[in-house]
Scaffold this motif. Structure first.
Motif, PDB file in Angstrom:
ATOM      1  N   GLU A   1      22.950  39.895 -46.993  1.00 27.85           N
ATOM      2  CA  GLU A   1      21.489  39.439 -47.815  1.00 27.85           C
ATOM      3  C   GLU A   1      20.415  40.114 -46.978  1.00 27.85           C
ATOM      4  O   GLU A   1      19.352  40.816 -47.902  1.00 27.85           O
ATOM      5  CB  GLU A   1      21.442  38.110 -47.842  1.00 27.85           C
ATOM      6  CG  GLU A   1      22.288  37.327 -48.715  1.00 27.85           C
ATOM      7  CD  GLU A   1      22.174  35.639 -48.513  1.00 27.85           C
ATOM      8  OE1 GLU A   1      21.351  35.199 -47.506  1.00 27.85           O
ATOM      9  OE2 GLU A   1      22.901  35.005 -49.407  1.00 27.85           O
TER      10      GLU A   1
ATOM     11  N   ASP B   1      22.155  35.367 -38.730  1.00 29.11           N
ATOM     12  CA  ASP B   1      21.980  34.157 -38.105  1.00 29.11           C
ATOM     13  C   ASP B   1      22.959  33.818 -37.088  1.00 29.11           C
ATOM     14  O   ASP B   1      22.786  32.936 -36.314  1.00 29.11           O
ATOM     15  CB  ASP B   1      22.192  32.943 -39.365  1.00 29.11           C
ATOM     16  CG  ASP B   1      23.283  33.042 -40.075  1.00 29.11           C
ATOM     17  OD1 ASP B   1      24.207  33.962 -40.003  1.00 29.11           O
ATOM     18  OD2 ASP B   1      23.602  32.003 -41.048  1.00 29.11           O
TER      19      ASP B   1
ATOM     20  N   GLY C   1      19.113  35.521 -41.686  1.00 30.26           N
ATOM     21  CA  GLY C   1      19.798  35.315 -42.795  1.00 30.26           C
ATOM     22  C   GLY C   1      21.179  35.753 -42.589  1.00 30.26           C
ATOM     23  O   GLY C   1      21.612  36.104 -41.472  1.00 30.26           O
TER      24      GLY C   1
ATOM     25  N   SER D   1      23.261  28.122 -43.758  1.00 31.73           N
ATOM     26  CA  SER D   1      22.968  28.178 -42.538  1.00 31.73           C
ATOM     27  C   SER D   1      23.754  28.167 -41.671  1.00 31.73           C
ATOM     28  O   SER D   1      24.701  27.008 -41.490  1.00 31.73           O
ATOM     29  CB  SER D   1      21.491  27.466 -42.174  1.00 31.73           C
ATOM     30  OG  SER D   1      21.454  27.207 -40.862  1.00 31.73           O
TER      31      SER D   1
ATOM     32  N   GLU E   1      13.217  37.907 -39.879  1.00 43.18           N
ATOM     33  CA  GLU E   1      13.628  37.111 -40.767  1.00 43.18           C
ATOM     34  C   GLU E   1      15.204  37.005 -40.466  1.00 43.18           C
ATOM     35  O   GLU E   1      15.767  37.813 -40.129  1.00 43.18           O
ATOM     36  CB  GLU E   1      13.631  37.691 -42.294  1.00 43.18           C
ATOM     37  CG  GLU E   1      14.117  37.115 -43.344  1.00 43.18           C
ATOM     38  CD  GLU E   1      13.972  37.716 -44.910  1.00 43.18           C
ATOM     39  OE1 GLU E   1      14.624  37.204 -45.766  1.00 43.18           O
ATOM     40  OE2 GLU E   1      13.041  38.502 -44.830  1.00 43.18           O
TER      41      GLU E   1
END
Length: 288
Positions: A134, A102, A130, A216, A128
């Motif tokens: 992870e 992210d 993240g 986040s 995706e």
């Protein structure tokens, strides 16, 4: 007056000098010596009748004309690449499931996706976002093909893409409060940047308190932008509304890598990796 045609080879050289920090750093990317690069820049300036770079014995800086040219040069090179890939290169098709750390998102993900979609319309890219560790677990479980993320300290897995400073950041003008511990906005436990920052503060004997936590990075950035505390981030991912914060312990550098079976995914992965490298390049303070 005859308007000269710009040479793409000269523009490519100019862009690499601007984006990679000077003549020496641009050499490996271009496969040229420093003197050959200097000659190409001189030819470009003669063609334009304008100086695009100011050089001293130690630094290189864009002139105002150079800043204008850089924007056009990037567009021209991107269009050239798009045209060549559409007309000459064999079409690449398929599906690629990409995990993206992210901290790469605020400044870099949108231009990366736009560039890749233009040049490889036959590839269905599923993304995706993240946290690096992870996403890598998801890749190991088979739900992602590649992951763009941080290497752990001391790790050598993955293909290194770039190395960048890890920096303290806060909203412009923010200063640590003198009468209480340093307030921090952080990702949850397990984040490499968080662990490194807390260890650095402890070694320096500085008191701190984590006043805001979010899973986040955009949430963490919003807290720092609102003045709730300082945070840490990779320099390439510094979002608008935050500025580097001085006066705190140094945090070293982080290595960004792509993880996964690049050889097995070669037709799809190679152009994506190249697009990532090109997207991250940015005109920062330049060194000769």
């Amino acid at each position: 007056m005859r308007i000269p045609d710009l040479d793409l080879d000269l523009l490519r050289c100019f862009v690499q000098v601007a984006e990679r920090g000077g003549f020496t750093a641009a050499g490996p990317a271009l496969g040229l010596t420093q003197s050959a690069i200097s000659l190409k820049i001189r030819r470009l300036e003669e063609l334009l009748g304008q100086r695009v770079l100011e050089r001293t014995s130690r630094t290189v800086a864009l002139t105002p004309q150079g800043e204008t040219l850089l924007a056009y040069a990037r567009r021209m090179l991107a269009l050239n690449e798009e045209a060549v890939l559409r007309l000459v290169a064999p079409p690449v098709t398929g599906r690629l499931r990409l995990g993206v750390a992210d901290h790469f998102v605020p400044r870099n993900l949108a231009p990366l996706l736009a560039r890749f979609a233009r040049t490889h319309p036959g590839v269905r890219l599923e993304v995706e976002v993240g946290r690096s560790h992870e996403l890598r677990r998801a890749m190991e479980a088979g739900s992602l093909d590649l992951v763009l993320g941080k290497r752990r300290d001391g790790e050598s897995e993955g293909t290194l893409l770039w190395t960048e400073p890890v920096i303290w950041a806060a909203c412009p003008g923010w200063a640590p409060p003198p009468d209480r511990p340093l307030p921090l906005a952080m990702l949850p436990a397990g984040c490499m940047f968080r662990d490194r920052a807390l260890a650095a503060l402890a070694r320096a004997g500085l008191d701190f308190e984590i006043t805001y936590t979010s899973a986040s990075l955009l949430g963490v950035a919003a807290a720092a932008q609102a003045g709730l505390g300082a945070t840490v981030i990779g320099a390439s991912g510094l979002p608008d509304g935050l500025a580097p914060l001085s006066g705190l312990p140094p945090l070293g550098a982080a290595e960004m890598a792509v993880f996964g079976d690049l050889a097995g995914l070669a037709p799809l992965a190679a152009p994506l990796v190249e697009a990532i490298r090109d997207t991250v390049g940015s005109p920062a303070p330049l060194a000769a």
